[in-house]
Design a protein around this motif. Structure first.
Motif, PDB file in Angstrom:
ATOM      1  N   VAL A 233      31.537 -26.040  92.927  1.00 17.09           N
ATOM      2  CA  VAL A 233      30.932 -25.736  91.632  1.00 17.09           C
ATOM      3  C   VAL A 233      30.393 -24.305  91.658  1.00 17.09           C
ATOM      4  O   VAL A 233      29.658 -23.945  92.580  1.00 17.09           O
ATOM      5  CB  VAL A 233      29.780 -26.722  91.311  1.00 17.09           C
ATOM      6  CG1 VAL A 233      29.136 -26.380  89.970  1.00 17.09           C
ATOM      7  CG2 VAL A 233      30.308 -28.151  91.295  1.00 17.09           C
ATOM      8  N   PRO A 234      30.754 -23.483  90.667  1.00 15.18           N
ATOM      9  CA  PRO A 234      30.245 -22.096  90.645  1.00 15.18           C
ATOM     10  C   PRO A 234      28.713 -22.066  90.636  1.00 15.18           C
ATOM     11  O   PRO A 234      28.076 -22.892  89.988  1.00 15.18           O
ATOM     12  CB  PRO A 234      30.816 -21.533  89.330  1.00 15.18           C
ATOM     13  CG  PRO A 234      32.022 -22.384  89.048  1.00 15.18           C
ATOM     14  CD  PRO A 234      31.674 -23.753  89.560  1.00 15.18           C
ATOM     15  N   GLU A 235      28.147 -21.111  91.362  1.00 14.18           N
ATOM     16  CA  GLU A 235      26.699 -21.017  91.466  1.00 14.18           C
ATOM     17  C   GLU A 235      26.042 -20.766  90.111  1.00 14.18           C
ATOM     18  O   GLU A 235      24.956 -21.275  89.834  1.00 14.18           O
ATOM     19  CB  GLU A 235      26.333 -19.881  92.431  1.00 14.18           C
ATOM     20  CG  GLU A 235      24.844 -19.775  92.726  1.00 14.18           C
ATOM     21  CD  GLU A 235      24.297 -21.013  93.427  1.00 14.18           C
ATOM     22  OE1 GLU A 235      23.098 -21.294  93.251  1.00 14.18           O
ATOM     23  OE2 GLU A 235      25.079 -21.685  94.135  1.00 14.18           O
ATOM     24  N   GLU A 236      26.720 -19.984  89.251  1.00 16.85           N
ATOM     25  CA  GLU A 236      26.164 -19.708  87.926  1.00 16.85           C
ATOM     26  C   GLU A 236      26.047 -20.991  87.107  1.00 16.85           C
ATOM     27  O   GLU A 236      25.045 -21.218  86.412  1.00 16.85           O
ATOM     28  CB  GLU A 236      27.041 -18.701  87.171  1.00 16.85           C
ATOM     29  CG  GLU A 236      27.083 -17.311  87.792  1.00 16.85           C
ATOM     30  CD  GLU A 236      28.023 -17.253  88.989  1.00 16.85           C
ATOM     31  OE1 GLU A 236      28.738 -18.245  89.233  1.00 16.85           O
ATOM     32  OE2 GLU A 236      28.017 -16.202  89.683  1.00 16.85           O
ATOM     33  N   LEU A 237      27.075 -21.855  87.185  1.00 19.30           N
ATOM     34  CA  LEU A 237      27.058 -23.113  86.448  1.00 19.30           C
ATOM     35  C   LEU A 237      25.984 -24.047  86.988  1.00 19.30           C
ATOM     36  O   LEU A 237      25.254 -24.687  86.216  1.00 19.30           O
ATOM     37  CB  LEU A 237      28.432 -23.789  86.546  1.00 19.30           C
ATOM     38  CG  LEU A 237      28.547 -25.174  85.871  1.00 19.30           C
ATOM     39  CD1 LEU A 237      28.233 -25.069  84.383  1.00 19.30           C
ATOM     40  CD2 LEU A 237      29.939 -25.769  86.092  1.00 19.30           C
ATOM     41  N   ARG A 238      25.866 -24.097  88.306  1.00 17.20           N
ATOM     42  CA  ARG A 238      24.850 -24.957  88.914  1.00 17.20           C
ATOM     43  C   ARG A 238      23.444 -24.504  88.525  1.00 17.20           C
ATOM     44  O   ARG A 238      22.567 -25.320  88.245  1.00 17.20           O
ATOM     45  CB  ARG A 238      24.996 -24.942  90.433  1.00 17.20           C
ATOM     46  CG  ARG A 238      24.065 -25.925  91.127  1.00 17.20           C
ATOM     47  CD  ARG A 238      24.105 -25.779  92.626  1.00 17.20           C
ATOM     48  NE  ARG A 238      23.113 -26.650  93.261  1.00 17.20           N
ATOM     49  CZ  ARG A 238      22.744 -26.558  94.523  1.00 17.20           C
ATOM     50  NH1 ARG A 238      23.280 -25.640  95.300  1.00 17.20           N
ATOM     51  NH2 ARG A 238      21.853 -27.385  95.019  1.00 17.20           N
ATOM     52  N   THR A 239      23.233 -23.188  88.498  1.00 17.19           N
ATOM     53  CA  THR A 239      21.931 -22.654  88.107  1.00 17.19           C
ATOM     54  C   THR A 239      21.620 -22.986  86.657  1.00 17.19           C
ATOM     55  O   THR A 239      20.485 -23.373  86.322  1.00 17.19           O
ATOM     56  CB  THR A 239      21.902 -21.124  88.309  1.00 17.19           C
ATOM     57  OG1 THR A 239      22.172 -20.818  89.677  1.00 17.19           O
ATOM     58  CG2 THR A 239      20.552 -20.562  87.916  1.00 17.19           C
ATOM     59  N   ALA A 240      22.629 -22.858  85.787  1.00 19.35           N
ATOM     60  CA  ALA A 240      22.432 -23.165  84.368  1.00 19.35           C
ATOM     61  C   ALA A 240      22.079 -24.639  84.171  1.00 19.35           C
ATOM     62  O   ALA A 240      21.174 -24.978  83.392  1.00 19.35           O
ATOM     63  CB  ALA A 240      23.690 -22.807  83.575  1.00 19.35           C
ATOM     64  N   ILE A 241      22.781 -25.524  84.900  1.00 21.45           N
ATOM     65  CA  ILE A 241      22.508 -26.959  84.789  1.00 21.45           C
ATOM     66  C   ILE A 241      21.117 -27.265  85.338  1.00 21.45           C
ATOM     67  O   ILE A 241      20.395 -28.109  84.785  1.00 21.45           O
ATOM     68  CB  ILE A 241      23.583 -27.767  85.553  1.00 21.45           C
ATOM     69  CG1 ILE A 241      24.939 -27.608  84.870  1.00 21.45           C
ATOM     70  CG2 ILE A 241      23.202 -29.243  85.631  1.00 21.45           C
ATOM     71  CD1 ILE A 241      26.082 -28.282  85.592  1.00 21.45           C
ATOM     72  N   SER A 242      20.736 -26.570  86.405  1.00 22.83           N
ATOM     73  CA  SER A 242      19.401 -26.778  86.978  1.00 22.83           C
ATOM     74  C   SER A 242      18.309 -26.402  85.979  1.00 22.83           C
ATOM     75  O   SER A 242      17.276 -27.070  85.898  1.00 22.83           O
ATOM     76  CB  SER A 242      19.255 -25.964  88.263  1.00 22.83           C
ATOM     77  OG  SER A 242      17.984 -26.152  88.840  1.00 22.83           O
TER      78      SER A 242
END
Length: 205
Positions: free
Chosen positions: A173-182
Motif C-alpha cells: 500500500v502506498p505510504e501516501e494512501l496509508r497516511t491519508a486513511i490514517s
C-alpha cells in the motif's frame, strides 16, 4: 538480530495493550450517552428547561461533570500502565547496579507519562460530545449504553485492524494512501486513543 526481535516483541506488546485499553475506554462515551437518555426518560431535561436552564448551561454542566468523572479512569489507567507496563510505557527504570534513577531515563520517563496523560485527556475531551450525539439514536438508557459501547468497540476493531493490515509490506500500500486513511481514522476517538497509546509506548523505547 536480537535487537530486532526485542523491538518486534515490544511493538506487539504495546499494540495489544493499547487495543485492550482502547476497547475498555469505549465504555466511557456509552455511560455518558446512557445518562443523557436517562434524563430524557425521566423528563428531567424538560423540568430543568421549565425552571429556566438554557441549552448552553445544561450541556456545559453535563460536559464538565463528565470530564470530572473521567479523571478517575484517566489517572488510574496511567498509573496502571506506569506500574504494570514497566519500561514499555514509561521509558526507563532504576539502574540495576546503584538503584539510582539516571537523569536521562528520569526525563524520558516523565515525558512518556506526560504523553500518556495527554492522550487520555484528549480522548476524554472528545468522547463526551460523541456520546451525546449518539444518544439521540436511542430512547432507553439501557439500550443507549449497550448500543454506543458496541459502536465504539466495532469502530476501534475495524479501524485498528485495517491500519495494521495496510502496514503489511505484502499488500504494498502506498505510504501516501496509508497516511491519508490514517488521518480519516483519526476522526474516530477509539482509533486515536489506541494509536496514541501505542505511539507513546513505541517511541519511549
Amino acid at each position: 538480530a536480537i535487537f530486532k526481535q526485542a523491538h518486534v516483541f515490544i511493538t506487539l506488546t504495546v499494540s495489544f495493550m493499547a487495543f485492550y485499553a482502547g476497547s475498555g475506554f469505549s465504555t466511557v462515551p456509552s455511560m455518558q450517552a446512557s445518562t443523557v437518555v436517562a434524563e430524557r426518560e425521566r423528563s428531567a431535561r424538560h423540568l430543568q428547561r421549565i425552571m429556566g436552564a438554557g441549552n448552553v448551561v445544561y450541556w456545559l454542566s453535563f460536559y464538565l461533570w463528565d470530564l470530572l468523572l473521567y479523571l478517575v479512569p484517566m489517572i488510574g489507567c496511567t498509573v496502571v500502565f506506569s506500574v504494570v507496563g514497566g519500561t514499555i510505557f514509561t521509558g526507563g527504570d532504576f539502574a540495576a547496579s546503584s538503584g539510582v534513577l539516571d537523569p536521562y531515563l528520569a526525563s524520558n520517563r516523565a515525558h512518556a507519562l506526560a504523553a500518556l496523560l495527554a492522550v487520555f485527556a484528549s480522548f476524554g475531551i472528545v468522547a463526551a460530545p460523541v456520546g451525546y450525539v449518539l444518544s439521540h439514536m436511542f430512547e432507553k438508557h439501557a439500550s443507549a449504553q449497550a448500543g454506543v459501547m458496541i459502536i465504539m468497540v466495532i469502530v476501534s476493531l475495524v479501524t485498528n485492524v485495517s491500519d495494521i493490515l495496510l502496514g503489511i509490506p505484502t499488500f504494498n500500500v502506498p505510504e501516501e494512501l496509508r497516511t491519508a486513511i490514517s488521518y480519516v481514522f483519526s476522526t474516530f476517538p477509539p482509533y486515536s486513543l489506541t494509536k496514541g497509546i501505542s505511539t507513546v509506548g513505541i517511541t519511549a523505547n
